[in-house]
Scaffold this motif. Structure first.
Motif, short mmCIF file in Angstrom:
data_model
loop_
_atom_site.label_atom_id
_atom_site.label_comp_id
_atom_site.label_asym_id
_atom_site.label_seq_id
_atom_site.Cartn_x
_atom_site.Cartn_y
_atom_site.Cartn_z
N THR A 109 2.74 86.96 -13.06
CA THR A 109 1.86 86.04 -12.22
C THR A 109 3.03 85.02 -11.19
OG1 THR A 109 0.16 84.32 -12.08
CG2 THR A 109 1.66 84.32 -14.01
N PHE A 110 2.47 84.90 -10.21
CA PHE A 110 3.34 83.78 -9.20
C PHE A 110 2.42 83.42 -8.26
CE2 PHE A 110 3.76 88.02 -7.23
CZ PHE A 110 3.62 87.71 -5.92
N HIS A 111 2.98 82.10 -7.64
CA HIS A 111 2.40 81.78 -6.50
C HIS A 111 3.39 81.47 -5.45
CE1 HIS A 111 0.35 78.65 -3.87
NE2 HIS A 111 -0.60 78.83 -4.25
N THR A 112 2.66 81.86 -3.96
CA THR A 112 3.39 81.76 -2.93
C THR A 112 2.86 81.16 -1.85
OG1 THR A 112 4.50 83.22 -1.15
CG2 THR A 112 2.49 84.23 -2.40
N SER A 113 3.73 80.40 -1.09
CA SER A 113 3.08 79.70 0.13
C SER A 113 3.39 80.48 1.43
CB SER A 113 3.79 78.37 0.08
OG SER A 113 3.28 77.60 -0.83
N ASP A 114 3.81 81.66 1.31
CA ASP A 114 4.38 82.35 2.32
C ASP A 114 3.02 83.03 3.19
OD1 ASP A 114 5.62 84.18 4.28
OD2 ASP A 114 6.92 84.82 2.78
N SER A 115 3.07 82.93 4.39
CA SER A 115 1.81 83.28 5.45
C SER A 115 1.90 84.87 5.39
CB SER A 115 1.79 82.81 6.46
OG SER A 115 2.93 83.11 7.28
N LYS A 116 2.71 85.66 5.01
CA LYS A 116 2.91 87.12 5.28
C LYS A 116 1.78 87.73 4.26
CE LYS A 116 6.19 89.07 1.92
NZ LYS A 116 7.50 89.86 1.84
N TRP A 117 1.57 87.21 3.19
CA TRP A 117 0.61 87.94 2.29
C TRP A 117 -0.73 88.14 2.94
CZ3 TRP A 117 3.27 90.62 -1.16
CH2 TRP A 117 4.50 90.24 -1.56
N ASP A 118 -0.96 87.48 3.82
CA ASP A 118 -2.41 87.74 4.73
C ASP A 118 -2.45 88.60 5.49
OD1 ASP A 118 -3.71 85.55 2.96
OD2 ASP A 118 -2.61 84.03 4.27
N SER A 119 -1.17 89.23 5.80
CA SER A 119 -1.22 90.41 6.82
C SER A 119 -0.73 91.59 6.34
CB SER A 119 -0.36 89.84 7.97
OG SER A 119 0.90 89.32 7.55
N VAL A 120 -0.51 91.72 5.05
CA VAL A 120 0.13 92.78 4.45
C VAL A 120 -0.82 93.64 3.37
CG1 VAL A 120 2.46 92.31 4.72
CG2 VAL A 120 1.47 91.77 2.68
N LYS A 121 -0.66 94.89 3.24
CA LYS A 121 -1.55 95.57 2.27
C LYS A 121 -0.82 95.81 0.90
CE LYS A 121 -4.23 98.34 5.77
NZ LYS A 121 -4.66 99.74 5.93
N THR A 122 0.46 95.84 0.78
CA THR A 122 1.16 95.96 -0.50
C THR A 122 2.05 95.21 -0.40
OG1 THR A 122 2.59 97.75 0.05
CG2 THR A 122 0.08 98.41 -0.83
N GLY A 123 2.58 94.89 -1.97
CA GLY A 123 4.06 94.09 -2.23
C GLY A 123 4.79 94.90 -3.09
N GLN A 124 5.83 94.65 -3.24
CA GLN A 124 7.08 95.40 -4.24
C GLN A 124 7.46 94.34 -5.21
OE1 GLN A 124 7.62 98.73 -3.56
NE2 GLN A 124 9.15 99.05 -5.20
N ILE A 125 7.29 94.90 -6.57
CA ILE A 125 7.63 94.04 -7.74
C ILE A 125 8.95 94.73 -8.49
CG2 ILE A 125 6.04 94.74 -9.15
CD1 ILE A 125 7.29 91.22 -8.92
N ARG A 126 9.87 94.07 -8.71
CA ARG A 126 10.81 94.48 -9.65
C ARG A 126 11.41 93.67 -10.62
NH1 ARG A 126 14.83 98.73 -9.62
NH2 ARG A 126 16.75 98.16 -10.42
N ILE A 127 11.30 93.64 -12.01
CA ILE A 127 11.71 92.90 -13.17
C ILE A 127 12.70 93.49 -13.73
CG2 ILE A 127 11.04 91.61 -15.19
CD1 ILE A 127 9.56 90.74 -12.43
N VAL A 128 13.97 93.06 -13.89
CA VAL A 128 14.98 93.33 -14.77
C VAL A 128 15.18 92.43 -16.07
CG1 VAL A 128 17.53 94.04 -14.69
CG2 VAL A 128 16.18 94.19 -12.46
N THR A 129 15.84 93.01 -17.11
CA THR A 129 15.78 92.42 -18.38
C THR A 129 17.47 92.20 -18.53
OG1 THR A 129 16.26 94.23 -19.86
CG2 THR A 129 14.06 93.46 -19.23
N ASN A 130 17.78 91.39 -19.53
CA ASN A 130 19.06 91.09 -19.84
C ASN A 130 19.91 92.39 -20.40
OD1 ASN A 130 17.70 91.23 -22.30
ND2 ASN A 130 18.80 89.64 -23.29
N LYS A 131 19.16 93.20 -20.77
CA LYS A 131 19.79 94.47 -21.04
C LYS A 131 20.05 95.44 -19.89
CE LYS A 131 17.76 94.30 -25.67
NZ LYS A 131 16.94 95.18 -26.80
N GLN A 132 19.64 95.01 -18.72
CA GLN A 132 20.16 95.71 -17.49
C GLN A 132 18.93 96.82 -17.36
OE1 GLN A 132 21.78 94.60 -14.99
NE2 GLN A 132 21.99 92.87 -16.21
N SER A 133 17.68 96.56 -18.12
CA SER A 133 16.73 97.51 -18.17
C SER A 133 15.55 96.96 -17.16
CB SER A 133 16.15 97.69 -19.61
OG SER A 133 14.99 98.44 -19.64
#
Length: 638
Positions: A109-133
């Motif tokens: 979960t996150f909050h953004t104040s970037d106006s771009k999110w009102d004009s796009v259909k998708t976003g990209q999320i990537r989470i990396v761990t301390n095990k480089q996984s």
């Protein structure tokens, strides 16, 4: 994607938001919810130097961890999120659980104040761990949804999950699949009517669990609909303890704790205060050998009260947290926007120290509430409208009598589907003034006090918090203390229904819903067995004044008796037949046969006629039940 103005009805307030013109789901690897920040027009509440938060909003993304380890690197649309001082495109972000296990549910979960999110259909999320996984890597949908999960909780035994769903669309929605923690649980729902909320209504999905959950456990919920073009409803959070606090931020020198100051402790408990704020100096002025840990871990359990310790107290130094409801991380933290990142880090520290404990923060500014809501498990808000309490509006633009309700309700909408514990103005010497050496004692009168306390309940809160509770104020405001006890006593009997329930926004009155002119507030709070209908009188002849407060006068609202001709409540389609109804008033159950009419049909209605308010009774609380056991339970607890 073109922008559009949308009118969102929340109680009797509305907001202009920017929304996506298309609500169709753009195929992604993860499902997400996206909400804009709720806030009020500036001409309603003139919060000085705070811009309208029209850009961005809050996301909740759910999935299954593809790798294991401590989440340490977050990427959004291919860019590493650094949280640097000069980059506020992402205000804050959480990954839960902090230590991920491959194949297990997770959320971001996150909050953004970037106006771009009102004009796009998708976003990209990537989470990396301390095990480089890589634990998460893919697209998520960016869609506003007006069929929302408003609240998720459990029953008292943690054996069923309760999901409140509100259909704010103009057409019926039918749920085809309910996915809990990546498991299809649709077949467990016995009340199938809850899967099809008509437009403008709410339902309650009850999911029996195969084994009980525990406080702090993760949940992810996805609702898919038969209309394949419909945006899925998504919710994520952590399970809270099944207890509704009636909490007091006590004056430290009162030391209202058993064996420390039994008289002041009994004073609080006799007024049905069952939870205490515990600062790191809670016992420092008490001339006692009792330690903080003994207070929290031993006395609270022995004498059956609950605590809200400040985060300065390391949770790992608390030897027994059974009666700790949450860690108090901040009060009115939204005075500085940079505090949101400090709270992001503090929340992570608390989660790692003891994952069974939830975190709480308080707030004070409606135009920043949307940014802060979600950075902690439980969100608070204060807005006091009496006793010359400070406010953040421009000088001479003091808030109206309904101000408490408005700010508290806005907080619930920004923080849903997670719980809010909201403040009501208490009794304290902090409101007093001194003129020519003479102390002017200023506290809410009984009417002002009752209106603010009931505003907490009407705003869908799951906890009632008083600032403050100074015992010596009884010397000058004994009638207000008596009213505090009356209110708390009634609410104690209704706690389970408040805690399990949520606002339906399916109630209205002949007073209308115009912000400027409505003379009452009405809400319907629905749980499995009961619908609570609190009604608040707002009729007044002014009398309040910033200028008089500044001059040290003791000013009060000139509240007036009033009568509401008719209150209409639509009954949710999955609630069943109403078999009993009554009113709870100052420790008594009042028969309502003469004022209530039940209208049967495809959509049941409740009609409450001629609801009166007097100088001694500024709020009303009606109860409608689908089982006779509700009356018995309430009567037993009164």
């Amino acid at each position: 994607m073109a922008a559009c103005a949308v009118r969102i009805t929340i109680g009797i307030t509305w907001f202009l938001l920017m929304c996506a013109a298309s609500l169709s789901l753009a195929g992604g690897d993860y499902l997400a919810s996206y909400r804009k920040d709720y806030f009020y027009p500036y001409d309603w509440y003139k919060e000085v130097n705070l811009p309208s938060p029209v850009n961005g909003g809050r996301f909740q993304i759910v999935g299954v961890a593809e790798g294991s380890g401590l989440a340490i690197s977050y990427y959004l649309d291919g860019k590493l999120v650094t949280f640097s001082e000069d980059d506020w495109t992402v205000d804050w972000m959480h990954v839960y659980p902090p230590v991920l296990t491959k194949g297990e549910p997770m959320w971001v979960t996150f909050h953004t104040s970037d106006s771009k999110w009102d004009s796009v259909k998708t976003g990209q999320i990537r989470i990396v761990t301390n095990k480089q996984s890589v634990a998460m890597d893919g697209k998520f949908n960016v869609d506003l949804n007006f069929c929302n999960i408003t609240y998720v909780t459990t029953d008292a035994n943690y054996s069923s999950l309760l999901i409140h769903l509100h259909n704010g669309l103009s057409e019926k929605r039918t749920v085809s699949k309910v996915i809990l923690n990546n498991t299809d649980v649709t077949s467990r729902i016995k009340n199938t009517a809850s899967l099809s909320p008509p437009p403008g209504t709410s339902t309650l999905l009850v999911i029996p669990l195969l084994k009980p959950v525990h406080p702090g456990d993760l949940y992810t919920v996805v609702l898919l609909y038969k209309d394949t073009n419909a945006v899925p409803s998504v919710a994520a959070g952590r399970i809270a303890k099944t207890f509704m606090p009636i909490e007091a931020w006590e004056t430290t020198s009162d030391c209202p704790f058993p064996t420390i100051n039994d008289q002041n402790y009994q004073w609080h408990r006799s007024h049905d205060i069952d939870t205490f704020y515990i600062g790191d100096g809670a016992v420092s002025e008490c001339h006692t050998s009792v330690t903080l840990d003994q207070l929290i871990s031993q006395l609270a359990i022995k004498f059956d009260f609950y605590t809200l310790p400040v985060s300065d107290i390391n949770p790992q130094t608390i030897s027994n947290t059974d009666h700790v409801l949450a860690m108090f991380c901040a009060d009115e933290a939204d005075d500085k926007i940079e505090n949101v990142r400090k709270l992001m880090n503090l929340t992570r520290v608390m989660w790692m120290a003891n994952p069974t404990l939830l975190t709480y923060i308080g707030g004070s500014r409606s135009r920043r509430n949307g940014i802060f809501a979600g950075v902690a498990d439980i969100q608070g808000m204060d807005m006091y409208v009496a006793a010359c309490a400070p406010h953040i509006q421009e000088f001479l633009d003091y808030p109206p009598l309904r101000g408490s309700y408005d700010y508290l309700r806005l907080t619930r909408n920004n923080h849903m589907p997670n719980p809010t514990w909201l403040y009501s103005q208490g009794l304290s010497h902090v409101w007093d003034a001194k003129v020519l050496g003479k102390v002017i004692y200023r506290d809410p009168d009984p009417a002002e006090f009752r209106i603010q306390a009931m505003s907490v309940i009407s705003a869908c809160a799951k906890g009632l918090m008083y600032f403050q509770s100074t015992v010596s104020t009884n010397d000058h405001y004994a009638d207000t203390w008596k009213e505090l006890g009356n209110i708390n006593h009634d609410l104690r009997a209704l706690k389970r229904f408040i805690l399990e329930g949520d606002c339906t926004d399916m109630a209205r009155s002949t007073d209308g819903d115009d912000w400027h002119s409505a003379e009452s507030l009405v809400q319907a709070i629905r749980s499995r067995e009961a619908i609570l209908v609190p009604i608040i009188n707002l009729k007044n002849n002014g009398g309040y004044s910033d200028l008089k407060c500044e001059l040290g006068e003791n000013v009060h609202w000139d509240t007036l008796p009033h009568g509401v001709t008719l209150v209409t409540v639509d009954v949710p389609v999955d609630f069943g037949s109403i078999v009993d109804h009554f009113e709870v008033q100052n420790g008594h159950i009042i028969n309502t046969t003469s004022v209530v009419k039940l209208v049967k049909g495809p959509l049941q209605q409740i009609l409450i006629k001629n609801v009166g308010f007097t100088d001694d009774l500024m709020t009303r609380m009606f109860v409608f039940a689908n089982t006779l056991e509700v009356r018995k339970e309430v009567q037993q607890k009164l």
